[in-house]
Motif scaffolding. Structure first.
Motif, PDB file in Angstrom:
ATOM      1  N   VAL A 199       6.809   1.890  14.824  1.00 52.27           N
ATOM      2  CA  VAL A 199       5.763   1.370  15.702  1.00 52.27           C
ATOM      3  C   VAL A 199       4.377   1.862  15.301  1.00 52.27           C
ATOM      4  O   VAL A 199       3.374   1.456  15.891  1.00 52.27           O
ATOM      5  N   HIS A 200       4.324   2.731  14.305  1.00 46.34           N
ATOM      6  CA  HIS A 200       3.056   3.339  13.895  1.00 46.34           C
ATOM      7  C   HIS A 200       3.278   3.920  12.507  1.00 46.34           C
ATOM      8  O   HIS A 200       4.426   4.166  12.112  1.00 46.34           O
ATOM      9  N   ASN A 216      -1.134  -0.591  24.109  1.00 43.20           N
ATOM     10  CA  ASN A 216      -0.974  -0.099  22.741  1.00 43.20           C
ATOM     11  C   ASN A 216      -0.204   1.214  22.676  1.00 43.20           C
ATOM     12  O   ASN A 216      -0.297   1.944  21.684  1.00 43.20           O
ATOM     13  N   ILE A 227       1.189   2.617  19.461  1.00 41.19           N
ATOM     14  CA  ILE A 227       1.683   1.456  18.722  1.00 41.19           C
ATOM     15  C   ILE A 227       0.562   1.026  17.779  1.00 41.19           C
ATOM     16  O   ILE A 227      -0.508   0.613  18.226  1.00 41.19           O
ATOM     17  N   ASP A 229      -1.755  -1.007  15.060  1.00 35.47           N
ATOM     18  CA  ASP A 229      -2.126  -2.423  14.931  1.00 35.47           C
ATOM     19  C   ASP A 229      -1.247  -3.155  13.914  1.00 35.47           C
ATOM     20  O   ASP A 229      -0.876  -4.310  14.121  1.00 35.47           O
ATOM     21  N   LYS A 232       2.195  -3.824  15.643  1.00 33.37           N
ATOM     22  CA  LYS A 232       2.220  -4.352  17.000  1.00 33.37           C
ATOM     23  C   LYS A 232       2.955  -5.690  17.096  1.00 33.37           C
ATOM     24  O   LYS A 232       3.809  -5.888  17.971  1.00 33.37           O
ATOM     25  N   GLU A 233       2.649  -6.618  16.206  1.00 36.38           N
ATOM     26  CA  GLU A 233       3.251  -7.946  16.282  1.00 36.38           C
ATOM     27  C   GLU A 233       4.765  -7.881  16.149  1.00 36.38           C
ATOM     28  O   GLU A 233       5.508  -8.492  16.940  1.00 36.38           O
TER      29      GLU A 233
END
Length: 244
Positions: A199-200, A216, A227, A229, A232-233
């Protein structure tokens, strides 16, 4: 397409693997053999990407095979003897399968291999599940310890989250924090994508431990995890898929 070879001195064992390979999307069966020397020739000719390799074979055992061909292909060890697991992982095998091998466990190894070959987390169709509907709910991995021959067994169900810190990672479990010297990317490749997600750039989390998602950030045991960018999707897509 991953070109596969099954090597086992017992023909029926390699035929079981051959059947698994034939029915799994993204795999191509090159051959099965009971002769490890024939397998070496196939690997060295460049015809094979992934070898399912028995350890206990006469004349040339699986560990000896790894010393000869381990750099020319990726290997998943298959055996009825657990004591060879640590030595196998010293040779950077993809996975270690205990006989008898159920298809769902085979499938999870293939997911690990595909990540190593493709550098992503593909999801095959008809993903197998246990009877309770949760895919690959329990299993384990070995973490590299602080010396050459030291490995620590960790049950995946106990992992709370994983944090990457430069050249090492911290694995937080329900009882302790474990540190292992490897990259977060390499560690991610060992985890089932049905259970874990990155997630990051610095965090991997298990879906089952998330308590709240808020914008986020997400929370696991009151621990806030950002999370990123870039992730994120894919994360929110995965969350929606698990709701449906």
């Amino acid at each position: 397409m991953i070109r596969c070879l099954a090597v086992d001195d017992e023909a029926y064992a390699s035929e079981i693997l051959a059947g698994y390979i034939r029915k799994t999307p993204g795999l191509e069966l090159v051959s099965t053999t009971t002769n490890p020397f024939d397998a070496i020739q196939l690997v060295q000719s460049g015809e094979v990407d992934l070898v399912f390799l028995d350890i206990q074979m006469p004349e040339l055992n699986g560990i000896q095979f790894l010393k000869i061909c381990g750099r020319s292909c990726k290997v998943i060890l298959t055996t009825a003897y657990e004591q060879y697991a640590l030595e196998g992982f010293e040779h950077d095998v993809v996975d270690y399968l205990m006989k008898p091998i159920p298809y769902d466990r085979f499938y999870r190894s293939i997911m690990k291999a595909k990540q190593l070959f493709e550098g992503d987390t593909p999801k095959l169709k008809n993903e197998p599940e246990h009877a309770n509907g949760t895919a690959f709910a329990t299993d384990y991995i070995f973490l590299k310890g602080d010396s050459k021959n030291k490995f620590i067994k960790v049950d995946l169900k106990d992992i709370i989250y994983i944090e990457g810190l430069k050249n090492y990672i911290s694995v937080y479990t329900s009882t302790q924090r474990l540190i292992t010297y490897q990259s977060l990317r390499d560690f991610e490749a060992q985890l089932p994508p049905t259970e874990f997600i990155r997630v990051h750039k610095s965090y991997i989390i298990p879906f089952g431990k998330i308590s709240t998602v808020d914008g986020n950030s997400l929370f696991i045991n009151n621990q806030l995890i950002p999370i990123g960018d870039a992730f994120k999707e894919a994360f929110f897509k995965a969350i929606k898929e698990r709701r449906s």
